[in-house]
Scaffold this active site. Sequence first.
Site, PDB file in Angstrom:
ATOM      1  N   TYR A 141       0.832  -1.211   0.000  1.00  0.00           N
ATOM      2  CA  TYR A 141       0.000   0.000   0.000  1.00  0.00           C
ATOM      3  C   TYR A 141       0.866   1.259   0.000  1.00  0.00           C
ATOM      4  O   TYR A 141       0.681   2.159  -0.824  1.00  0.00           O
ATOM      5  CB  TYR A 141      -0.910  -0.035   1.233  1.00  0.00           C
ATOM      6  CG  TYR A 141      -1.706   1.216   1.484  1.00  0.00           C
ATOM      7  CD1 TYR A 141      -2.496   1.785   0.480  1.00  0.00           C
ATOM      8  CD2 TYR A 141      -1.696   1.837   2.737  1.00  0.00           C
ATOM      9  CE1 TYR A 141      -3.243   2.924   0.721  1.00  0.00           C
ATOM     10  CE2 TYR A 141      -2.443   2.969   2.986  1.00  0.00           C
ATOM     11  CZ  TYR A 141      -3.216   3.522   1.974  1.00  0.00           C
ATOM     12  OH  TYR A 141      -3.946   4.648   2.214  1.00  0.00           O
TER      13      TYR A 141
HETATM   14  P1  NAP Z   1     -13.216   3.825   1.625  1.00  0.00           P
HETATM   15  O1  NAP Z   1     -14.217   4.264   2.635  1.00  0.00           O
HETATM   16  O2  NAP Z   1     -12.654   2.436   1.740  1.00  0.00           O
HETATM   17  O3  NAP Z   1     -13.813   4.012   0.169  1.00  0.00           O
HETATM   18  C1  NAP Z   1     -13.066   3.634  -0.939  1.00  0.00           C
HETATM   19  C2  NAP Z   1     -13.667   4.273  -2.153  1.00  0.00           C
HETATM   20  O4  NAP Z   1     -12.937   3.807  -3.296  1.00  0.00           O
HETATM   21  C3  NAP Z   1     -15.109   3.905  -2.327  1.00  0.00           C
HETATM   22  O5  NAP Z   1     -15.837   5.006  -2.798  1.00  0.00           O
HETATM   23  C4  NAP Z   1     -15.034   2.811  -3.368  1.00  0.00           C
HETATM   24  O6  NAP Z   1     -16.190   2.851  -4.164  1.00  0.00           O
HETATM   25  C5  NAP Z   1     -13.841   3.242  -4.210  1.00  0.00           C
HETATM   26  N1  NAP Z   1     -13.273   2.081  -4.880  1.00  0.00           N
HETATM   27  C6  NAP Z   1     -12.704   0.989  -4.291  1.00  0.00           C
HETATM   28  N2  NAP Z   1     -12.352   0.103  -5.231  1.00  0.00           N
HETATM   29  C7  NAP Z   1     -12.704   0.650  -6.434  1.00  0.00           C
HETATM   30  C8  NAP Z   1     -12.616   0.204  -7.769  1.00  0.00           C
HETATM   31  N3  NAP Z   1     -12.073  -0.982  -8.092  1.00  0.00           N
HETATM   32  N4  NAP Z   1     -13.075   1.001  -8.736  1.00  0.00           N
HETATM   33  C9  NAP Z   1     -13.628   2.208  -8.448  1.00  0.00           C
HETATM   34  N5  NAP Z   1     -13.738   2.676  -7.197  1.00  0.00           N
HETATM   35  C10 NAP Z   1     -13.289   1.903  -6.204  1.00  0.00           C
HETATM   36  O7  NAP Z   1     -11.986   4.801   1.516  1.00  0.00           O
HETATM   37  P2  NAP Z   1     -11.405   5.931   2.479  1.00  0.00           P
HETATM   38  O8  NAP Z   1     -11.001   5.307   3.768  1.00  0.00           O
HETATM   39  O9  NAP Z   1     -12.298   7.095   2.459  1.00  0.00           O
HETATM   40  O10 NAP Z   1     -10.053   6.260   1.683  1.00  0.00           O
HETATM   41  C11 NAP Z   1     -10.061   7.092   0.545  1.00  0.00           C
HETATM   42  C12 NAP Z   1      -8.630   7.335   0.110  1.00  0.00           C
HETATM   43  O11 NAP Z   1      -7.896   7.877   1.181  1.00  0.00           O
HETATM   44  C13 NAP Z   1      -7.903   6.069  -0.341  1.00  0.00           C
HETATM   45  O12 NAP Z   1      -7.088   6.366  -1.453  1.00  0.00           O
HETATM   46  C14 NAP Z   1      -7.037   5.721   0.858  1.00  0.00           C
HETATM   47  O13 NAP Z   1      -5.870   5.026   0.491  1.00  0.00           O
HETATM   48  C15 NAP Z   1      -6.722   7.116   1.391  1.00  0.00           C
HETATM   49  N6  NAP Z   1      -6.417   7.127   2.817  1.00  0.00           N
HETATM   50  C16 NAP Z   1      -7.343   6.701   3.730  1.00  0.00           C
HETATM   51  C17 NAP Z   1      -7.015   6.720   5.082  1.00  0.00           C
HETATM   52  C18 NAP Z   1      -7.982   6.258   6.136  1.00  0.00           C
HETATM   53  O14 NAP Z   1      -7.561   6.071   7.293  1.00  0.00           O
HETATM   54  N7  NAP Z   1      -9.257   6.103   5.828  1.00  0.00           N
HETATM   55  C19 NAP Z   1      -5.760   7.168   5.497  1.00  0.00           C
HETATM   56  C20 NAP Z   1      -4.841   7.587   4.537  1.00  0.00           C
HETATM   57  C21 NAP Z   1      -5.194   7.566   3.210  1.00  0.00           C
HETATM   58  P3  NAP Z   1     -17.061   1.577  -4.562  1.00  0.00           P
HETATM   59  O15 NAP Z   1     -17.008   0.632  -3.431  1.00  0.00           O
HETATM   60  O16 NAP Z   1     -18.416   2.169  -4.844  1.00  0.00           O
HETATM   61  O17 NAP Z   1     -16.417   1.080  -5.780  1.00  0.00           O
END
Ligand code: NAP
Length: 249
Positions: free
Chosen positions: A157
């Site tokens: 990741y």
């Molecule tokens: P999340 O709640 O897991 O949501 C992930 C999103 O990505 C969903 O809208 C999902 O939509 C979409 N997605 C996943 N697989 C996909 C695919 N194959 N095609 C198209 N869309 C896809 O994510 P989050 O925690 O908000 O994180 C968002 C971003 O922030 C990510 O890049 C993550 O690496 C980064 N981030 C998160 C954290 C954290 O602690 N949450 C920390 C640092 C960075 P569908 O399911 O509708 O496809």
Amino acid sequence: MNAFDLTGRVALVTGATSGIGAATAVLMARRGAHVLVAGRDGARGEAVAETVRAGGGRADFVAADLREARAVRQLALQAEELFGRVDILVNNAGAYPFGPTEKTADSEIDTVYALNVKAPFHLVAQLAPAMARRGGGAIVNVTTVAAAYGFAGMALYGSSKAAVELLTKAWAAEYGPRGVRVNAVRPGPVRTEGTAGMGEDLDALAAQAPAGRSGEPQEVAEAIAYLASDAASFVHGAVLSVDGGRSAV
Ligand code: NAP
């Protein structure tokens, strides 16, 4: 006009059906953007678009599985065809499986790199030149604190998002002179649908930072919306940590 205002802009936000992306879509729409809510899950996507419309904003759900290069290019074409242009691109969709390197399947490496690295690459390739031709645009990539630290279990990741941080700088150099600003937001642990299963592990990560707590999606969305707006008009190639201060200690 308020420099944070996004009135008249079309914003494509990937991964906007959940978490940070959904909060970003709602916030950008509140600031006047017409938001394209991208994701795979139609029910969640329509719900986000409906939340925007209920608040008087403009949003449409666009379905795409971003692991497929063809679908990524199709999403960009569809966005430009249906809505005329894309002024703001937020590369937020991401997968973050954790685990030992020796237990990582080849297929998982492909999936993570397809979604986290190749999808932003193809979207930028497709949309940035058109932004440049129209005289400007803004791209915000969402990375992670794991792109900058060697956390055990986050090799796959973290490396994928480290690639995105370098791409952010390379694209700033490539497209900045033509009016397209490219920046990144680097979140720390944030409570989202995606991290709901992490329980105390997320709290343990969050405890390492001065803020001592995990973040809210809205707090990351604020930084993304700022970088996408004219308030950040002199900001190119930056990686903005929104991590409760983890990067500082
Ligand atoms: P999340 O709640 O897991 O949501 C992930 C999103 O990505 C969903 O809208 C999902 O939509 C979409 N997605 C996943 N697989 C996909 C695919 N194959 N095609 C198209 N869309 C896809 O994510 P989050 O925690 O908000 O994180 C968002 C971003 O922030 C990510 O890049 C993550 O690496 C980064 N981030 C998160 C954290 C954290 O602690 N949450 C920390 C640092 C960075 P569908 O399911 O509708 O496809």
